[in-house]
Design a protein around this motif. Structure first.
Motif, PDB file in Angstrom:
ATOM      1  N   ARG A 147      -5.675   9.381  -3.848  1.00 32.68           N
ATOM      2  CA  ARG A 147      -6.898  10.057  -3.394  1.00 32.68           C
ATOM      3  C   ARG A 147      -8.051   9.800  -4.368  1.00 32.68           C
ATOM      4  NH1 ARG A 147      -5.298  12.474   0.899  1.00 32.68           N
ATOM      5  NH2 ARG A 147      -3.452  13.725   1.145  1.00 32.68           N
ATOM      6  N   GLU A 148      -7.738   9.756  -5.646  1.00 34.90           N
ATOM      7  CA  GLU A 148      -8.755   9.497  -6.668  1.00 34.90           C
ATOM      8  C   GLU A 148      -9.347   8.094  -6.532  1.00 34.90           C
ATOM      9  OE1 GLU A 148      -8.612   8.962 -11.450  1.00 34.90           O
ATOM     10  OE2 GLU A 148      -7.626  10.751 -10.642  1.00 34.90           O
ATOM     11  N   TYR A 149      -8.503   7.129  -6.215  1.00 35.96           N
ATOM     12  CA  TYR A 149      -8.955   5.734  -6.125  1.00 35.96           C
ATOM     13  C   TYR A 149      -9.215   5.292  -4.691  1.00 35.96           C
ATOM     14  CZ  TYR A 149      -7.949   5.056 -11.044  1.00 35.96           C
ATOM     15  OH  TYR A 149      -7.966   5.143 -12.410  1.00 35.96           O
ATOM     16  N   GLN A 150      -9.183   6.201  -3.756  1.00 38.20           N
ATOM     17  CA  GLN A 150      -9.340   5.889  -2.338  1.00 38.20           C
ATOM     18  C   GLN A 150     -10.626   5.108  -2.044  1.00 38.20           C
ATOM     19  OE1 GLN A 150      -9.210   9.416   0.050  1.00 38.20           O
ATOM     20  NE2 GLN A 150      -9.838   8.382   1.916  1.00 38.20           N
ATOM     21  N   ALA A 151     -11.731   5.522  -2.608  1.00 37.45           N
ATOM     22  CA  ALA A 151     -13.025   4.881  -2.320  1.00 37.45           C
ATOM     23  C   ALA A 151     -13.068   3.433  -2.807  1.00 37.45           C
ATOM     24  CB  ALA A 151     -14.159   5.680  -2.950  1.00 37.45           C
ATOM     25  N   GLY A 152     -12.367   3.121  -3.887  1.00 35.74           N
ATOM     26  CA  GLY A 152     -12.385   1.769  -4.432  1.00 35.74           C
ATOM     27  C   GLY A 152     -11.178   0.929  -4.054  1.00 35.74           C
ATOM     28  N   TYR A 153     -10.358   1.425  -3.149  1.00 34.36           N
ATOM     29  CA  TYR A 153      -9.143   0.702  -2.754  1.00 34.36           C
ATOM     30  C   TYR A 153      -9.526  -0.595  -2.043  1.00 34.36           C
ATOM     31  CZ  TYR A 153      -4.432  -0.084  -0.957  1.00 34.36           C
ATOM     32  OH  TYR A 153      -3.201  -0.612  -0.687  1.00 34.36           O
ATOM     33  N   VAL A 154      -8.972  -1.707  -2.511  1.00 36.54           N
ATOM     34  CA  VAL A 154      -9.355  -3.011  -1.965  1.00 36.54           C
ATOM     35  C   VAL A 154      -8.284  -3.607  -1.049  1.00 36.54           C
ATOM     36  CG1 VAL A 154     -10.912  -3.586  -3.847  1.00 36.54           C
ATOM     37  CG2 VAL A 154      -8.502  -4.210  -4.014  1.00 36.54           C
ATOM     38  N   GLY A 155      -7.212  -2.892  -0.834  1.00 37.33           N
ATOM     39  CA  GLY A 155      -6.155  -3.378   0.048  1.00 37.33           C
ATOM     40  C   GLY A 155      -6.485  -3.119   1.500  1.00 37.33           C
ATOM     41  N   SER A 156      -5.474  -3.260   2.330  1.00 39.95           N
ATOM     42  CA  SER A 156      -5.690  -3.087   3.767  1.00 39.95           C
ATOM     43  C   SER A 156      -5.904  -1.614   4.104  1.00 39.95           C
ATOM     44  CB  SER A 156      -4.494  -3.636   4.545  1.00 39.95           C
ATOM     45  OG  SER A 156      -3.368  -2.817   4.338  1.00 39.95           O
ATOM     46  N   PRO A 157      -6.826  -1.347   4.998  1.00 39.77           N
ATOM     47  CA  PRO A 157      -7.080   0.042   5.419  1.00 39.77           C
ATOM     48  C   PRO A 157      -5.843   0.686   6.049  1.00 39.77           C
ATOM     49  CG  PRO A 157      -8.803  -1.425   6.245  1.00 39.77           C
ATOM     50  CD  PRO A 157      -7.755  -2.289   5.628  1.00 39.77           C
ATOM     51  N   GLU A 158      -5.017  -0.129   6.724  1.00 41.45           N
ATOM     52  CA  GLU A 158      -3.808   0.402   7.356  1.00 41.45           C
ATOM     53  C   GLU A 158      -2.824   0.935   6.316  1.00 41.45           C
ATOM     54  OE1 GLU A 158      -5.629  -2.757   9.908  1.00 41.45           O
ATOM     55  OE2 GLU A 158      -4.903  -2.758   7.862  1.00 41.45           O
ATOM     56  N   LEU A 159      -2.636   0.182   5.229  1.00 42.60           N
ATOM     57  CA  LEU A 159      -1.724   0.648   4.182  1.00 42.60           C
ATOM     58  C   LEU A 159      -2.312   1.863   3.469  1.00 42.60           C
ATOM     59  CD1 LEU A 159       0.931   0.401   2.704  1.00 42.60           C
ATOM     60  CD2 LEU A 159      -0.149  -1.218   1.147  1.00 42.60           C
ATOM     61  N   LEU A 160      -3.605   1.862   3.226  1.00 48.04           N
ATOM     62  CA  LEU A 160      -4.249   3.007   2.586  1.00 48.04           C
ATOM     63  C   LEU A 160      -4.032   4.265   3.423  1.00 48.04           C
ATOM     64  CD1 LEU A 160      -5.996   4.320   0.410  1.00 48.04           C
ATOM     65  CD2 LEU A 160      -8.011   3.600   1.723  1.00 48.04           C
ATOM     66  N   GLU A 161      -4.155   4.120   4.713  1.00 47.03           N
ATOM     67  CA  GLU A 161      -3.942   5.248   5.620  1.00 47.03           C
ATOM     68  C   GLU A 161      -2.505   5.777   5.479  1.00 47.03           C
ATOM     69  OE1 GLU A 161      -3.715   5.370  10.316  1.00 47.03           O
ATOM     70  OE2 GLU A 161      -5.749   4.910   9.618  1.00 47.03           O
ATOM     71  N   LEU A 162      -1.547   4.875   5.380  1.00 45.63           N
ATOM     72  CA  LEU A 162      -0.157   5.277   5.198  1.00 45.63           C
ATOM     73  C   LEU A 162       0.047   5.951   3.836  1.00 45.63           C
ATOM     74  CD1 LEU A 162       1.669   2.131   6.623  1.00 45.63           C
ATOM     75  CD2 LEU A 162       1.525   4.392   7.687  1.00 45.63           C
ATOM     76  N   LEU A 163      -0.576   5.401   2.810  1.00 47.95           N
ATOM     77  CA  LEU A 163      -0.444   5.964   1.465  1.00 47.95           C
ATOM     78  C   LEU A 163      -1.037   7.363   1.386  1.00 47.95           C
ATOM     79  CD1 LEU A 163      -1.350   2.772  -0.573  1.00 47.95           C
ATOM     80  CD2 LEU A 163       0.882   3.898  -0.548  1.00 47.95           C
ATOM     81  N   LEU A 164      -2.095   7.581   2.136  1.00 43.41           N
ATOM     82  CA  LEU A 164      -2.737   8.901   2.153  1.00 43.41           C
ATOM     83  C   LEU A 164      -1.985   9.889   3.042  1.00 43.41           C
ATOM     84  CD1 LEU A 164      -6.453   7.741   2.393  1.00 43.41           C
ATOM     85  CD2 LEU A 164      -5.376   8.893   0.433  1.00 43.41           C
ATOM     86  N   GLY A 165      -0.965   9.406   3.725  1.00 42.03           N
ATOM     87  CA  GLY A 165      -0.177  10.266   4.602  1.00 42.03           C
ATOM     88  C   GLY A 165      -0.861  10.543   5.926  1.00 42.03           C
ATOM     89  N   GLU A 166      -1.788   9.669   6.304  1.00 42.48           N
ATOM     90  CA  GLU A 166      -2.550   9.889   7.549  1.00 42.48           C
ATOM     91  C   GLU A 166      -2.097   8.944   8.653  1.00 42.48           C
ATOM     92  OE1 GLU A 166      -6.519   9.248   6.214  1.00 42.48           O
ATOM     93  OE2 GLU A 166      -6.535  11.042   4.974  1.00 42.48           O
ATOM     94  N   GLY A 167      -1.118   8.079   8.355  1.00 38.80           N
ATOM     95  CA  GLY A 167      -0.708   7.089   9.361  1.00 38.80           C
ATOM     96  C   GLY A 167       0.571   7.408  10.045  1.00 38.80           C
TER      97      GLY A 167
END
Length: 167
Positions: A147-167
């Motif tokens: 969550r802290e690095y969410q804004a600067g995450y450079v990977g795929s949005p799909e994986l970020l969504e899964l990492l955040l527990g929203e997928g």
């Protein structure tokens, strides 16, 4: 004497084969040759693809093992990873840097595996990115980190969504 022999007969007439039948057979043989060549290329491509997949799986396994060995061989880092996974406030500045770098390495591997599986290239029995996602969804320190690095995450949005527990 050769010049006065008169018109030459076509080769096919002397054999008693008409031209159309000969053309048909030659075309058939040529097409079979092309088809055989395509089948051969397809088999070679499949073999090469399987070999590349095996090499990729081996490479990822080596990377994950190396990363894990770094933790296993360094009790201090192992403690940092355990404490940081439970909560980031338990870490001092230096420990936090080590924790973040270690987790970023895991995320890079997970991103790579996610991309391969999304493209249908990976055939690993162990889905590393799913393991990492599960940990990021269940460990408070890892949830806070992503969550802290969410804004600067450079990977795929799909994986970020899964990492955040929203997928």
């Amino acid at each position: 004497a050769l010049l006065s022999a008169g018109p030459r007969r076509p080769f096919t007439r002397s054999l008693g084969v008409n031209r159309e039948a000969l053309n048909w057979w030659l075309t058939l043989l040529a097409n079979l040759g092309v088809l055989g060549g395509l089948v051969f290329v397809g088999l070679e491509l499949r073999q090469n693809t399987n070999q590349l997949r095996a090499e990729g799986a081996h490479s990822v396994t080596e990377i994950v093992n190396s990363l894990n060995a770094g933790v296993y061989s360094d009790p201090e880092l192992a403690e940092i990873v355990l404490r940081g996974s439970d909560g980031l406030t338990a870490l001092n500045e230096v420990e936090r840097e080590r924790f973040d770098r270690f987790q970023f390495s895991r995320l890079n591997i997970a991103e790579y595996m996610f991309d391969l599986e999304t493209a249908g290239v990976s055939n690993l029995n162990f889905a590393y990115y799913e393991f990492v996602v599960r940990e990021f969804n269940t460990r408070p320190g890892l949830r806070a980190l992503i969550r802290e690095y969410q804004a600067g995450y450079v990977g795929s949005p799909e994986l970020l969504e899964l990492l955040l527990g929203e997928g």
